[in-house]
Design a protein around this motif. Structure first.
Motif, PDB file in Angstrom:
ATOM      1  N   ASN A  79      29.375 -17.842 -10.902  1.00  0.00           N
ATOM      2  CA  ASN A  79      30.170 -16.617 -10.899  1.00  0.00           C
ATOM      3  C   ASN A  79      31.337 -16.679 -11.882  1.00  0.00           C
ATOM      4  OD1 ASN A  79      28.756 -14.992  -9.107  1.00  0.00           O
ATOM      5  ND2 ASN A  79      29.764 -15.845  -7.315  1.00  0.00           N
ATOM      6  N   ASN A  80      31.470 -17.812 -12.582  1.00  0.00           N
ATOM      7  CA  ASN A  80      32.557 -17.966 -13.549  1.00  0.00           C
ATOM      8  C   ASN A  80      31.993 -17.836 -14.961  1.00  0.00           C
ATOM      9  OD1 ASN A  80      34.682 -18.739 -15.191  1.00  0.00           O
ATOM     10  ND2 ASN A  80      35.317 -20.431 -13.887  1.00  0.00           N
ATOM     11  N   PRO A  81      32.308 -16.748 -15.669  1.00  0.00           N
ATOM     12  CA  PRO A  81      31.761 -16.565 -17.016  1.00  0.00           C
ATOM     13  C   PRO A  81      32.098 -17.700 -17.973  1.00  0.00           C
ATOM     14  CG  PRO A  81      32.727 -14.524 -16.214  1.00  0.00           C
ATOM     15  CD  PRO A  81      33.111 -15.592 -15.236  1.00  0.00           C
ATOM     16  N   TYR A  82      33.220 -18.393 -17.761  1.00  0.00           N
ATOM     17  CA  TYR A  82      33.550 -19.530 -18.614  1.00  0.00           C
ATOM     18  C   TYR A  82      32.514 -20.642 -18.447  1.00  0.00           C
ATOM     19  CZ  TYR A  82      35.946 -23.655 -20.414  1.00  0.00           C
ATOM     20  OH  TYR A  82      36.243 -24.802 -21.101  1.00  0.00           O
ATOM     21  N   THR A  83      32.151 -20.948 -17.195  1.00  0.00           N
ATOM     22  CA  THR A  83      31.126 -21.955 -16.942  1.00  0.00           C
ATOM     23  C   THR A  83      29.784 -21.519 -17.513  1.00  0.00           C
ATOM     24  OG1 THR A  83      32.264 -22.612 -14.901  1.00  0.00           O
ATOM     25  CG2 THR A  83      29.986 -23.334 -15.156  1.00  0.00           C
ATOM     26  N   ILE A  84      29.466 -20.238 -17.373  1.00  0.00           N
ATOM     27  CA  ILE A  84      28.210 -19.717 -17.923  1.00  0.00           C
ATOM     28  C   ILE A  84      28.189 -19.895 -19.436  1.00  0.00           C
ATOM     29  CG2 ILE A  84      26.861 -17.620 -18.313  1.00  0.00           C
ATOM     30  CD1 ILE A  84      26.597 -18.751 -15.511  1.00  0.00           C
ATOM     31  N   GLY A  85      29.336 -19.701 -20.094  1.00  0.00           N
ATOM     32  CA  GLY A  85      29.405 -19.903 -21.536  1.00  0.00           C
ATOM     33  C   GLY A  85      29.097 -21.339 -21.917  1.00  0.00           C
ATOM     34  N   VAL A  86      29.642 -22.294 -21.166  1.00  0.00           N
ATOM     35  CA  VAL A  86      29.363 -23.708 -21.415  1.00  0.00           C
ATOM     36  C   VAL A  86      27.871 -23.987 -21.232  1.00  0.00           C
ATOM     37  CG1 VAL A  86      29.745 -26.063 -20.592  1.00  0.00           C
ATOM     38  CG2 VAL A  86      31.677 -24.490 -20.807  1.00  0.00           C
ATOM     39  N   ILE A  87      27.295 -23.461 -20.154  1.00  0.00           N
ATOM     40  CA  ILE A  87      25.863 -23.654 -19.888  1.00  0.00           C
ATOM     41  C   ILE A  87      25.025 -23.061 -21.011  1.00  0.00           C
ATOM     42  CG2 ILE A  87      23.963 -22.980 -18.359  1.00  0.00           C
ATOM     43  CD1 ILE A  87      25.986 -23.131 -16.025  1.00  0.00           C
ATOM     44  N   ARG A  88      25.423 -21.894 -21.485  1.00  0.00           N
ATOM     45  CA  ARG A  88      24.687 -21.238 -22.581  1.00  0.00           C
ATOM     46  C   ARG A  88      24.663 -22.129 -23.829  1.00  0.00           C
ATOM     47  NH1 ARG A  88      26.634 -16.355 -21.857  1.00  0.00           N
ATOM     48  NH2 ARG A  88      28.439 -16.670 -23.185  1.00  0.00           N
ATOM     49  N   GLY A  89      25.800 -22.749 -24.129  1.00  0.00           N
ATOM     50  CA  GLY A  89      25.855 -23.639 -25.284  1.00  0.00           C
ATOM     51  C   GLY A  89      24.982 -24.864 -25.115  1.00  0.00           C
ATOM     52  N   ILE A  90      25.027 -25.483 -23.934  1.00  0.00           N
ATOM     53  CA  ILE A  90      24.201 -26.663 -23.669  1.00  0.00           C
ATOM     54  C   ILE A  90      22.717 -26.292 -23.747  1.00  0.00           C
ATOM     55  CG2 ILE A  90      23.581 -28.414 -21.956  1.00  0.00           C
ATOM     56  CD1 ILE A  90      26.447 -28.122 -20.825  1.00  0.00           C
ATOM     57  N   ALA A 230      45.106 -23.016  -7.350  1.00  0.00           N
ATOM     58  CA  ALA A 230      43.927 -22.206  -7.050  1.00  0.00           C
ATOM     59  C   ALA A 230      42.710 -22.775  -7.772  1.00  0.00           C
ATOM     60  CB  ALA A 230      44.145 -20.750  -7.481  1.00  0.00           C
ATOM     61  N   GLU A 231      41.580 -22.779  -7.087  1.00  0.00           N
ATOM     62  CA  GLU A 231      40.313 -23.116  -7.737  1.00  0.00           C
ATOM     63  C   GLU A 231      40.018 -22.065  -8.804  1.00  0.00           C
ATOM     64  OE1 GLU A 231      38.222 -25.606  -7.309  1.00  0.00           O
ATOM     65  OE2 GLU A 231      38.960 -26.567  -5.474  1.00  0.00           O
ATOM     66  N   ALA A 232      39.188 -22.423  -9.770  1.00  0.00           N
ATOM     67  CA  ALA A 232      38.849 -21.489 -10.842  1.00  0.00           C
ATOM     68  C   ALA A 232      37.784 -20.507 -10.375  1.00  0.00           C
ATOM     69  CB  ALA A 232      38.379 -22.244 -12.078  1.00  0.00           C
ATOM     70  N   THR A 233      38.186 -19.629  -9.435  1.00  0.00           N
ATOM     71  CA  THR A 233      37.298 -18.580  -8.944  1.00  0.00           C
ATOM     72  C   THR A 233      38.083 -17.280  -8.813  1.00  0.00           C
ATOM     73  OG1 THR A 233      37.736 -18.916  -6.569  1.00  0.00           O
ATOM     74  CG2 THR A 233      36.024 -20.282  -7.565  1.00  0.00           C
ATOM     75  N   TYR A 234      37.365 -16.185  -8.843  1.00  0.00           N
ATOM     76  CA  TYR A 234      37.968 -14.862  -8.715  1.00  0.00           C
ATOM     77  C   TYR A 234      38.626 -14.700  -7.350  1.00  0.00           C
ATOM     78  CZ  TYR A 234      38.055  -9.709  -8.516  1.00  0.00           C
ATOM     79  OH  TYR A 234      38.429  -8.394  -8.379  1.00  0.00           O
ATOM     80  N   GLU A 235      37.940 -15.141  -6.305  1.00  0.00           N
ATOM     81  CA  GLU A 235      38.476 -14.999  -4.953  1.00  0.00           C
ATOM     82  C   GLU A 235      39.730 -15.849  -4.770  1.00  0.00           C
ATOM     83  OE1 GLU A 235      37.790 -12.875  -2.626  1.00  0.00           O
ATOM     84  OE2 GLU A 235      36.284 -11.968  -3.932  1.00  0.00           O
ATOM     85  N   ALA A 236      39.738 -17.049  -5.368  1.00  0.00           N
ATOM     86  CA  ALA A 236      40.940 -17.879  -5.279  1.00  0.00           C
ATOM     87  C   ALA A 236      42.099 -17.218  -6.005  1.00  0.00           C
ATOM     88  CB  ALA A 236      40.665 -19.265  -5.878  1.00  0.00           C
ATOM     89  N   GLY A 237      41.810 -16.511  -7.097  1.00  0.00           N
ATOM     90  CA  GLY A 237      42.847 -15.769  -7.806  1.00  0.00           C
ATOM     91  C   GLY A 237      43.412 -14.647  -6.961  1.00  0.00           C
ATOM     92  N   ILE A 260      39.677 -16.437 -14.949  1.00  0.00           N
ATOM     93  CA  ILE A 260      39.050 -15.923 -13.735  1.00  0.00           C
ATOM     94  C   ILE A 260      40.075 -15.832 -12.607  1.00  0.00           C
ATOM     95  CG2 ILE A 260      38.286 -18.167 -12.846  1.00  0.00           C
ATOM     96  CD1 ILE A 260      36.140 -14.979 -12.860  1.00  0.00           C
ATOM     97  N   ILE A 261      41.044 -16.751 -12.589  1.00  0.00           N
ATOM     98  CA  ILE A 261      42.141 -16.688 -11.614  1.00  0.00           C
ATOM     99  C   ILE A 261      43.043 -15.502 -11.934  1.00  0.00           C
ATOM    100  CG2 ILE A 261      44.209 -17.862 -10.770  1.00  0.00           C
ATOM    101  CD1 ILE A 261      42.784 -20.517 -11.301  1.00  0.00           C
ATOM    102  N   ALA A 262      43.387 -15.341 -13.219  1.00  0.00           N
ATOM    103  CA  ALA A 262      44.261 -14.243 -13.628  1.00  0.00           C
ATOM    104  C   ALA A 262      43.663 -12.894 -13.266  1.00  0.00           C
ATOM    105  CB  ALA A 262      44.508 -14.319 -15.138  1.00  0.00           C
ATOM    106  N   LEU A 263      42.352 -12.754 -13.421  1.00  0.00           N
ATOM    107  CA  LEU A 263      41.704 -11.480 -13.109  1.00  0.00           C
ATOM    108  C   LEU A 263      41.731 -11.194 -11.615  1.00  0.00           C
ATOM    109  CD1 LEU A 263      38.728 -11.771 -15.606  1.00  0.00           C
ATOM    110  CD2 LEU A 263      40.735 -10.303 -15.816  1.00  0.00           C
ATOM    111  N   GLY A 264      41.616 -12.239 -10.798  1.00  0.00           N
ATOM    112  CA  GLY A 264      41.745 -12.053  -9.354  1.00  0.00           C
ATOM    113  C   GLY A 264      43.146 -11.609  -8.974  1.00  0.00           C
TER     114      GLY A 264
END
Length: 347
Positions: A79-90, A230-237, A260-264
């Motif tokens: 659910n974290n687009p930053y993590t998805i970006g890393v996965i996309r690169g790998i 806060a954990e790096a999640t929207y809900e934690a934000g 993702i925290i800032a957006l929450g």
């Protein structure tokens, strides 16, 4: 009646070659003649033979897969687009090399068990501190590892931005806009230490130190800063936003260690009738372009998650293939993006 699964023995029987020769045709064709290899493969096609990948991997000594040790539970990570970006690169580098990508969550919340049981040829971790126990398992298994956004450890290849300098840049822009009263939303420190004076390596501590350097340089006591974790999640934000806004004091600017925290926090502010940036300015870290415009264009530190993933995967393949023997530290560039959530303090 449906024909049973074709085996190497079936191919050997029909082709006239031994089972060893058939195995070589699929796993080490250079060890038999071209004529034998062509004949065996033709018979395999006629019999609709599908090689068993487990058997092939056993013969080759490779799993043909890279492992990505997820920083959080699967749901939170995806659910974290930053993590998805890393996965996309790998994944892009894995595809180029004919490898699969295996995503590995901490097994029963244990990194040790996840690393012990991973059926991969190398590991990429993100946001994890490699304990002595995990490092020992990696050595015993002969499993190369590359870390992203983690503590820099001697003997381990790492990929990071200059987190301390990047955080300093964010704080400098906020102060230049007249802000003197800050709240910092920090990531949990994986090394379980909260003192910037005693820890030199984790991402959270390096960013915290960067903020502190600039604030104290400008005569702002760090003790006056409100700090939430806060954990790096929207809900934690969102949760951090509720806690902060319930007792914000004189705070005018929020420095968040992840977009993702800032957006929450921004979503919580909207629900509470708080205006961003008129009531509170906020600066993120990551530059998640895909979703920042859903609420308001976020002022942030920009770093390429996809580039981090590609750099880490390329480095890991070099280690696996023995092209490099020494471990390296890779630094990804960053920039400050001033959009619409950092306003001059007019209070």
């Amino acid at each position: 009646m449906k024909r049973g699964k074709t085996t190497i023995a079936d191919i050997a029987r029909k082709s006239g070659y031994s089972k060893t020769a058939v195995s070589f045709a699929f796993n080490a064709p250079s060890r038999i003649s071209k004529e034998a290899c062509d004949t065996i493969l033709q018979v395999a096609r006629e019999l609709d033979y599908i090689p068993d990948p487990m058997a092939r991997n056993f013969v080759s000594g490779k799993h043909m897969s890279l492992g990505f040790l997820l920083p959080q539970k699967i749901e939170s990570s995806l659910n974290n687009p930053y993590t998805i970006g890393v996965i996309r690169g790998i994944a892009a580098v894995c595809e180029q090399n004919g490898y699969n990508l295996t995503m590995i969550p901490p097994l029963h919340s244990s990194l040790t068990e996840a690393v012990r049981n991973a059926t991969v040829d190398g590991l990429i971790t993100m946001g994890h501190a490699l304990s002595a126990q995990v490092y020992e398992i990696l050595i015993k298994r002969g499993l190369p590892v590359v870390t992203i956004d983690s503590a820099v450890v001697d003997g381990v290849t790492s990929v990071n931005v200059d987190d301390e300098k990047a955080a300093e840049t964010a704080a400098e822009h906020a102060i230049a806009m007249g802000h003197r009263n800050f709240a910092i939303i920090t990531l949990p420190d994986p090394d379980y230490t909260s003192s910037p004076e005693t820890k030199t390596s984790s991402t959270a501590i390096k960013r915290l130190r960067g903020y502190r350097n600039v604030l104290e340089k400008n005569g702002i006591p760090f003790s006056s800063v409100k700090i939430l974790t806060a954990e790096a999640t929207y809900e934690a934000g969102r949760k951090a936003g509720k806690e902060l806004f319930a007792d914000a004091g004189d705070t005018t600017c929020i420095l968040a260690m992840a977009d993702i925290i800032a957006l929450g926090i921004i979503k919580t502010a909207q629900e509470m009738g708080i205006k961003i940036p008129e009531d509170f300015s906020i600066v993120g870290f990551d530059d998640i372009k895909e979703i920042s415009s859903m609420f308001i264009e976020l002022t942030t530190v920009s770093q390429s998650a996809e580039e981090k993933g590609k750099t880490a995967a390329n480095a890991l393949f070099e280690l696996i293939e023995g092209k490099i023997s020494e471990n390296r530290t890779y630094s990804i560039p960053y920039s400050f993006i001033d959009r619409k959530t950092l306003m001059r303090n007019i209070k």
